[in-house]
Design an enzyme around this catalytic site. Structure first.
Site, PDB file in Angstrom:
ATOM      1  N   CYS A  47       0.789  -1.226   0.000  1.00 49.30           N
ATOM      2  CA  CYS A  47       0.000   0.000   0.000  1.00 49.30           C
ATOM      3  C   CYS A  47       0.826   1.284   0.000  1.00 49.30           C
ATOM      4  O   CYS A  47       0.435   2.266  -0.639  1.00 49.30           O
ATOM      5  CB  CYS A  47      -0.981  -0.003   1.166  1.00 49.30           C
ATOM      6  SG  CYS A  47      -0.343  -0.660   2.712  1.00 49.30           S
ATOM      7  N   GLU A 438     -20.031  17.909   1.846  1.00 50.90           N
ATOM      8  CA  GLU A 438     -21.294  18.416   2.377  1.00 50.90           C
ATOM      9  C   GLU A 438     -22.494  17.674   1.797  1.00 50.90           C
ATOM     10  O   GLU A 438     -23.587  17.676   2.383  1.00 50.90           O
ATOM     11  CB  GLU A 438     -21.440  19.915   2.111  1.00 50.90           C
ATOM     12  CG  GLU A 438     -21.622  20.289   0.653  1.00 50.90           C
ATOM     13  CD  GLU A 438     -21.838  21.785   0.460  1.00 50.90           C
ATOM     14  OE1 GLU A 438     -22.646  22.370   1.209  1.00 50.90           O
ATOM     15  OE2 GLU A 438     -21.192  22.354  -0.437  1.00 50.90           O
TER      16      GLU A 438
END
Length: 478
Positions: A47, A438
């Protein structure tokens, strides 16, 4: 009986290093052996270097997108050898940090291949030591395809040391590694084909997420071959040909097999001491990480349960605390957030729509939009966000996202979902404007209700007869 060590750890990856370091910090006499590299797959051929390559692959697109904001640059050119050299320097630094952390904790470090000589003895490089308790943390390794010519394929361990970037790449597999490297190579300018047995990439992820990813990959120019089965890989000089069961032939400079991983349990001496493994070679453990021998434990990918680096680290820490510290540390492992560093990235936490529907009706909130940045760049890139909500309790069971910064956003949402937040909790949260995040707190209109049985499995790839293959091979595709 007096032992040389209170605890001996076989394997110096994420799980083993954390377990050894924390146990030593609790005052235990700890030994640890690693035969390849400290930090294991994640730090060295997993990773960490993978994400560095992902970052590298994004800069070409950023340079192109800058024109939409009034910037102009000469045509970008990439130096693969410089990237690999810089990556190697950073990985060497991290590798040394892992060893130094162990030494500073007081653990005794052995750079050798360790095997179980008997139930309390470990042999390595001509040395024999004993331990009251033993931990096996040897991780996993990539598989190669069992087809004619499978030896011509590289696997993920090889990909980080290629001498040059191939111009044409075939990725075999539809999982994390294949999808991430497809984006890396495509972003750096290679032509990429992805061959996968399922219709969509990332089996097991939410279907809307999979569909959005497939669309994004194709928009990037990556060719997806779904419901395909590999028949053979042929090498002719520098050219390689991938032959599929439906007769398709794809020519490439490199064939990259990312078809899965298997636990590293061979030649450890497990049979000698009676440690049981399953049919896939994974070590069987109970809820406390004990094997079939009560004083021998196994942690991380070698148990083949939830193969994620943070989970391996958590298991190592929890085991050390349970054996030598104040008691086991409890982690929320039922709803673990995870990310795929595709292009664009995606992340997810909790239940998929199909999983939630098996438990009862679920309210689905879904949105897709063009990110603010690409309103000016004109790039065909969309963001997808989705909430899965239990209809009866209104608890948010899952959150899924494809788009820029998805891993960073979902990491925050995973706290709320693990804490049992409801849709009302999301609705009363004031968003940060203008952001993509949001949208997760402004999803007001339910898209649909998910209920009913588990969807039918995706059809397997078609296997053609020899006559059909011969007819199809009249035309050779890319």
């Amino acid at each position: 009986m007096a032992y040389d060590f209170d605890l001996f750890v076989i394997g110096g990856g994420s799980a083993g290093v954390r377990c050894a370091r924390i146990a030593a910090g609790h005052g235990a006499r700890v030994g640890i052996a690693e035969s390849r590299f400290w930090g294991g797959t994640c730090v060295n051929v997993g990773c960490v270097p993978k994400k560095l390559l992902v970052m590298a692959s994004e800069y070409g697109a950023v340079a192109e997108d800058a024109r939409g904001f009034g910037w102009s640059f000469p045509p970008p050119a990439h130096d693969w050898s410089a990237l690999i050299a810089n990556k190697d320097r950073e990985i060497a630094r991290l590798n040394s940090i892992y060893r130094r952390l162990l030494e500073n904790s007081g653990a005794t470090v052995f750079e050798a291949k360790a095997t179980l000589a008997d139930s309390h003895a470990i042999e390595m490089a001509g040395i024999r030591v004993t331990a009251e308790r033993i931990v096996i943390a040897t991780g996993g390794r990539p598989l190669r395809p069992d087809v004619p010519g499978g030896e011509h394929c590289i696997v993920s361990d090889d990909a980080f040391h290629l001498p040059e970037r191939p111009l044409r790449v075939v990725m075999l597999g539809g999982g994390y590694i294949s999808i991430e490297f497809a984006g890396i190579f495509a972003g750096l300018g290679s032509a990429v084909d992805v061959v996968m047995r399922q219709a969509l990439p990332l089996r097991g992820f939410d279907d809307d997420l999979r569909e959005a990813l497939a669309e994004a990959m194709e928009a990037q120019g990556i060719r997806l071959h779904g419901r395909a089965r590999l028949r053979a890989v042929e090498a002719a000089g520098d050219l390689q040909r991938v032959r599929l069961e439906d007769g398709t032939v794809i020519e490439a400079d490199l064939v990259f097999a990312a078809i899965g991983r298997t636990p590293n349990t061979e030649r450890l001496g497990l049979e000698r001491v009676g440690v049981k493994t399953d049919g896939f070679g994974a070590i069987c453990v109970d809820a406390e990480q004990r094997t079939s021998r009560a004083h021998i434990y196994a942690i991380g990918d070698v148990t083949n349960r939830l193969n994620l680096t943070p989970v391996a680290t958590a298991e190592g820490h929890a085991l050390a605390d349970a054996l030598f510290g104040p008691g086991p540390r409890r982690w929320a492992l039922d709803r673990v957030a995870t990310a795929v560093f595709s292009s664009p990235p995606l992340a997810t936490v909790g239940l998929t729509e199909a999983e939630a529907a098996m438990r009862g009706p679920a309210d689905i909130y879904l949105t897709r939009f063009t990110p603010m940045r690409h309103a000016l760049t004109g790039r065909a890139r969309r963001t997808m966000m989705k909430l899965v909500v239990d209809q009866q309790t209104q608890c948010v069971l899952g959150a899924h996202m494809l788009g820029e910064d998805a891993p960073e956003i979902i990491q925050g949402l995973s706290i709320a979902i693990n804490a049992g937040a409801t849709k009302a909790d999301f609705d009363r949260t004031v968003g940060i404007h203008p952001t993509a995040a949001e949208e997760f707190v402004t999803l007001r209109t339910r898209t649909r209700v998910a209920e009913g049985p588990t969807p039918m499995p995706e059809p397997e790839a078609k296997v053609m007869t020899p006559e059909e293959i011969g007819a199809a091979e009249a035309g050779v595709g890319r």
